[in-house]
Design a protein around this motif. Structure first.
Motif, PDB file in Angstrom:
ATOM      1  N   GLN A  45     -46.110 -15.110 116.423  1.00 17.44           N
ATOM      2  CA  GLN A  45     -45.561 -16.044 115.450  1.00 17.44           C
ATOM      3  C   GLN A  45     -46.712 -16.973 114.632  1.00 17.44           C
ATOM      4  OE1 GLN A  45     -42.624 -16.542 113.807  1.00 17.44           O
ATOM      5  NE2 GLN A  45     -41.908 -14.734 114.775  1.00 17.44           N
ATOM      6  N   ALA A  46     -47.839 -17.408 115.684  1.00 14.68           N
ATOM      7  CA  ALA A  46     -48.903 -18.092 115.115  1.00 14.68           C
ATOM      8  C   ALA A  46     -49.735 -17.158 114.317  1.00 14.68           C
ATOM      9  CB  ALA A  46     -49.641 -18.509 116.315  1.00 14.68           C
ATOM     10  N   ILE A  47     -49.865 -15.883 114.592  1.00 16.20           N
ATOM     11  CA  ILE A  47     -50.830 -14.952 113.557  1.00 16.20           C
ATOM     12  C   ILE A  47     -50.035 -14.692 112.404  1.00 16.20           C
ATOM     13  CG2 ILE A  47     -51.368 -12.592 113.780  1.00 16.20           C
ATOM     14  CD1 ILE A  47     -53.399 -14.334 115.099  1.00 16.20           C
ATOM     15  N   LEU A  48     -48.729 -14.613 112.550  1.00 17.78           N
ATOM     16  CA  LEU A  48     -48.089 -14.332 111.327  1.00 17.78           C
ATOM     17  C   LEU A  48     -48.183 -15.721 110.451  1.00 17.78           C
ATOM     18  CD1 LEU A  48     -44.773 -12.572 112.327  1.00 17.78           C
ATOM     19  CD2 LEU A  48     -46.480 -11.827 110.834  1.00 17.78           C
ATOM     20  N   GLN A  49     -48.083 -16.844 110.871  1.00 19.63           N
ATOM     21  CA  GLN A  49     -48.436 -18.199 110.221  1.00 19.63           C
ATOM     22  C   GLN A  49     -49.618 -18.039 109.483  1.00 19.63           C
ATOM     23  OE1 GLN A  49     -47.077 -20.824 113.864  1.00 19.63           O
ATOM     24  NE2 GLN A  49     -47.201 -22.155 111.971  1.00 19.63           N
ATOM     25  N   LEU A  50     -50.753 -17.594 110.286  1.00 22.60           N
ATOM     26  CA  LEU A  50     -52.003 -17.676 109.744  1.00 22.60           C
ATOM     27  C   LEU A  50     -52.152 -16.452 108.817  1.00 22.60           C
ATOM     28  CD1 LEU A  50     -53.842 -18.199 113.163  1.00 22.60           C
ATOM     29  CD2 LEU A  50     -53.935 -19.645 111.291  1.00 22.60           C
ATOM     30  N   GLU A  51     -51.766 -15.229 108.958  1.00 22.27           N
ATOM     31  CA  GLU A  51     -51.810 -14.261 107.947  1.00 22.27           C
ATOM     32  C   GLU A  51     -51.231 -14.626 106.679  1.00 22.27           C
ATOM     33  OE1 GLU A  51     -52.035 -10.108 110.745  1.00 22.27           O
ATOM     34  OE2 GLU A  51     -50.091 -10.955 110.157  1.00 22.27           O
ATOM     35  N   HIS A  52     -50.128 -15.308 106.789  1.00 21.18           N
ATOM     36  CA  HIS A  52     -49.536 -15.793 105.524  1.00 21.18           C
ATOM     37  C   HIS A  52     -50.257 -16.788 104.744  1.00 21.18           C
ATOM     38  CE1 HIS A  52     -46.200 -16.793 102.751  1.00 21.18           C
ATOM     39  NE2 HIS A  52     -46.689 -18.202 102.924  1.00 21.18           N
ATOM     40  N   LEU A  53     -51.194 -17.343 105.308  1.00 21.65           N
ATOM     41  CA  LEU A  53     -52.150 -18.354 104.454  1.00 21.65           C
ATOM     42  C   LEU A  53     -53.486 -17.553 104.025  1.00 21.65           C
ATOM     43  CD1 LEU A  53     -52.103 -21.342 106.823  1.00 21.65           C
ATOM     44  CD2 LEU A  53     -50.984 -21.079 104.542  1.00 21.65           C
ATOM     45  N   LEU A  54     -53.806 -16.232 104.521  1.00 23.70           N
ATOM     46  CA  LEU A  54     -55.163 -15.500 104.113  1.00 23.70           C
ATOM     47  C   LEU A  54     -55.051 -15.203 102.830  1.00 23.70           C
ATOM     48  CD1 LEU A  54     -55.586 -13.319 107.450  1.00 23.70           C
ATOM     49  CD2 LEU A  54     -56.629 -15.709 107.043  1.00 23.70           C
ATOM     50  N   THR A  55     -56.430 -15.226 102.209  1.00 26.57           N
ATOM     51  CA  THR A  55     -56.666 -14.628 100.979  1.00 26.57           C
ATOM     52  C   THR A  55     -58.036 -13.855 101.116  1.00 26.57           C
ATOM     53  OG1 THR A  55     -58.051 -16.642 100.271  1.00 26.57           O
ATOM     54  CG2 THR A  55     -55.665 -16.526  99.795  1.00 26.57           C
ATOM     55  N   PRO A  56     -58.359 -13.052 100.291  1.00 19.26           N
ATOM     56  CA  PRO A  56     -59.714 -12.397 100.564  1.00 19.26           C
ATOM     57  C   PRO A  56     -60.899 -13.336 100.431  1.00 19.26           C
ATOM     58  CG  PRO A  56     -58.369 -11.067  98.984  1.00 19.26           C
ATOM     59  CD  PRO A  56     -57.670 -12.430  99.125  1.00 19.26           C
ATOM     60  N   ASP A  57     -60.580 -14.508  99.723  1.00 16.86           N
ATOM     61  CA  ASP A  57     -61.893 -15.651 100.097  1.00 16.86           C
ATOM     62  C   ASP A  57     -61.689 -16.630 101.050  1.00 16.86           C
ATOM     63  OD1 ASP A  57     -59.755 -16.601  98.734  1.00 16.86           O
ATOM     64  OD2 ASP A  57     -60.678 -16.780  96.586  1.00 16.86           O
ATOM     65  N   THR A  58     -61.003 -16.288 102.087  1.00 13.93           N
ATOM     66  CA  THR A  58     -60.787 -17.296 103.239  1.00 13.93           C
ATOM     67  C   THR A  58     -61.900 -17.297 104.295  1.00 13.93           C
ATOM     68  OG1 THR A  58     -58.355 -17.144 102.824  1.00 13.93           O
ATOM     69  CG2 THR A  58     -59.224 -17.951 105.041  1.00 13.93           C
ATOM     70  N   ALA A  59     -62.259 -18.373 104.794  1.00 12.84           N
ATOM     71  CA  ALA A  59     -62.939 -18.459 106.056  1.00 12.84           C
ATOM     72  C   ALA A  59     -62.356 -19.092 107.200  1.00 12.84           C
ATOM     73  CB  ALA A  59     -64.367 -19.070 105.745  1.00 12.84           C
ATOM     74  N   LEU A  60     -62.883 -19.009 108.193  1.00  6.82           N
ATOM     75  CA  LEU A  60     -62.042 -19.361 109.505  1.00  6.82           C
ATOM     76  C   LEU A  60     -62.765 -20.259 110.353  1.00  6.82           C
ATOM     77  CD1 LEU A  60     -60.295 -15.852 110.392  1.00  6.82           C
ATOM     78  CD2 LEU A  60     -59.411 -17.793 109.078  1.00  6.82           C
ATOM     79  N   LEU A  61     -62.289 -21.294 110.901  1.00 10.83           N
ATOM     80  CA  LEU A  61     -62.888 -22.106 111.841  1.00 10.83           C
ATOM     81  C   LEU A  61     -61.928 -22.321 113.077  1.00 10.83           C
ATOM     82  CD1 LEU A  61     -65.129 -24.011 113.109  1.00 10.83           C
ATOM     83  CD2 LEU A  61     -64.056 -25.593 111.714  1.00 10.83           C
ATOM     84  N   GLY A  62     -62.055 -21.783 114.226  1.00  7.64           N
ATOM     85  CA  GLY A  62     -61.276 -21.799 115.304  1.00  7.64           C
ATOM     86  C   GLY A  62     -61.909 -22.226 116.458  1.00  7.64           C
ATOM     87  N   SER A  63     -61.019 -23.231 117.287  1.00  6.03           N
ATOM     88  CA  SER A  63     -61.309 -23.599 118.610  1.00  6.03           C
ATOM     89  C   SER A  63     -60.628 -23.497 119.745  1.00  6.03           C
ATOM     90  CB  SER A  63     -61.277 -25.176 118.561  1.00  6.03           C
ATOM     91  OG  SER A  63     -61.692 -25.839 119.722  1.00  6.03           O
ATOM     92  N   SER A  64     -61.049 -22.866 120.815  1.00  6.09           N
ATOM     93  CA  SER A  64     -60.604 -22.598 122.057  1.00  6.09           C
ATOM     94  C   SER A  64     -59.582 -21.207 121.842  1.00  6.09           C
ATOM     95  CB  SER A  64     -59.809 -23.538 122.565  1.00  6.09           C
ATOM     96  OG  SER A  64     -59.115 -23.271 123.992  1.00  6.09           O
ATOM     97  N   LEU A  65     -58.306 -21.264 121.903  1.00  4.50           N
ATOM     98  CA  LEU A  65     -57.365 -20.213 121.690  1.00  4.50           C
ATOM     99  C   LEU A  65     -57.447 -20.042 120.113  1.00  4.50           C
ATOM    100  CD1 LEU A  65     -55.172 -18.135 122.443  1.00  4.50           C
ATOM    101  CD2 LEU A  65     -53.294 -20.082 122.074  1.00  4.50           C
ATOM    102  N   GLY A  66     -57.635 -21.097 119.502  1.00  6.61           N
ATOM    103  CA  GLY A  66     -57.878 -21.038 117.777  1.00  6.61           C
ATOM    104  C   GLY A  66     -59.064 -19.872 117.648  1.00  6.61           C
ATOM    105  N   GLY A  67     -60.152 -19.995 118.375  1.00 10.37           N
ATOM    106  CA  GLY A  67     -61.288 -19.087 118.456  1.00 10.37           C
ATOM    107  C   GLY A  67     -60.980 -17.669 118.708  1.00 10.37           C
TER     108      GLY A  67
END
Length: 189
Positions: A45-67
């Protein structure tokens, strides 16, 4: 050019984590849409939430499990990502926590079960195909995760390894310029 930055919080955390809020404050100087979704405890579910927000011009910053999530998304969608004290194999770390859990930052109880562990295993990237897209920020004093696992796993990636610190990444503000530079964020004119 990057137009969106998504901050991905860790296990039993929230969109109100210190790093998420502080990075957001600093993003006021950059011409990007900054998103910090409140993630579901269920990995798929978390991955689906994140994929829904992605665009080709997205960058990510993740901590711990978010990493861990940021690593998966970076390699799958060819996105730049900075990972802070990331979980490399969270399925091993979380397996002993199977059962009833409480997220104090989101104020809810939930059940962690083997399907969650199996979902994390399915998201694991055994070999990074595009290590140049990842930037590891790691402190050796991380009391939650074994820092050597991250240093080894991200060995072909850009790395900032600091002696001491802890899982929260002490002095996070000092790293913001290097994160911004790596993610190639455009400043407001």
């Amino acid at each position: 050019m990057v137009k969106r930055v998504i901050y991905i919080h860790g296990f039993n955390s929230s969109e109100k984590s210190y790093k998420a809020v502080r990075f957001g404050e600093l993003m006021a100087n950059y011409d990007v849409d900054y998103c910090v979704p409140r993630l579901n405890h269920e990995p798929l579910q978390a991955i689906l939430q994140l994929e829904h927000l992605l665009t080709p011009d997205t960058a990510l910053l993740g901590s711990s499990l978010g990493g861990f999530y940021a690593t998966y998304l970076s390699q799958r969608y060819n996105l730049r990502a900075a990972v802070i004290n990331p979980a490399v194999a969270p399925f091993n770390l979380l397996a002993p926590l199977i059962g009833r859990n409480y997220n104090p930052y989101q104020d809810y109880h939930y059940e962690l079960n083997t399907s969650h562990i199996n979902a994390l295993k399915a998201l694991y990237v055994p070999k990074l195909t595009s290590p140049e897209l990842l930037y590891l920020l790691q402190q050796t004093g991380d009391e939650v995760l074994n820092y050597q696992h991250a240093i080894n796993y991200f060995s072909q990636c850009k790395q900032l390894v600091e002696f001491g610190g802890d899982h929260s990444f002490v002095g996070f503000e000092r790293t913001v310029n290097s994160i911004v530079e790596f993610l190639k964020l455009p400043k407001i004119n």
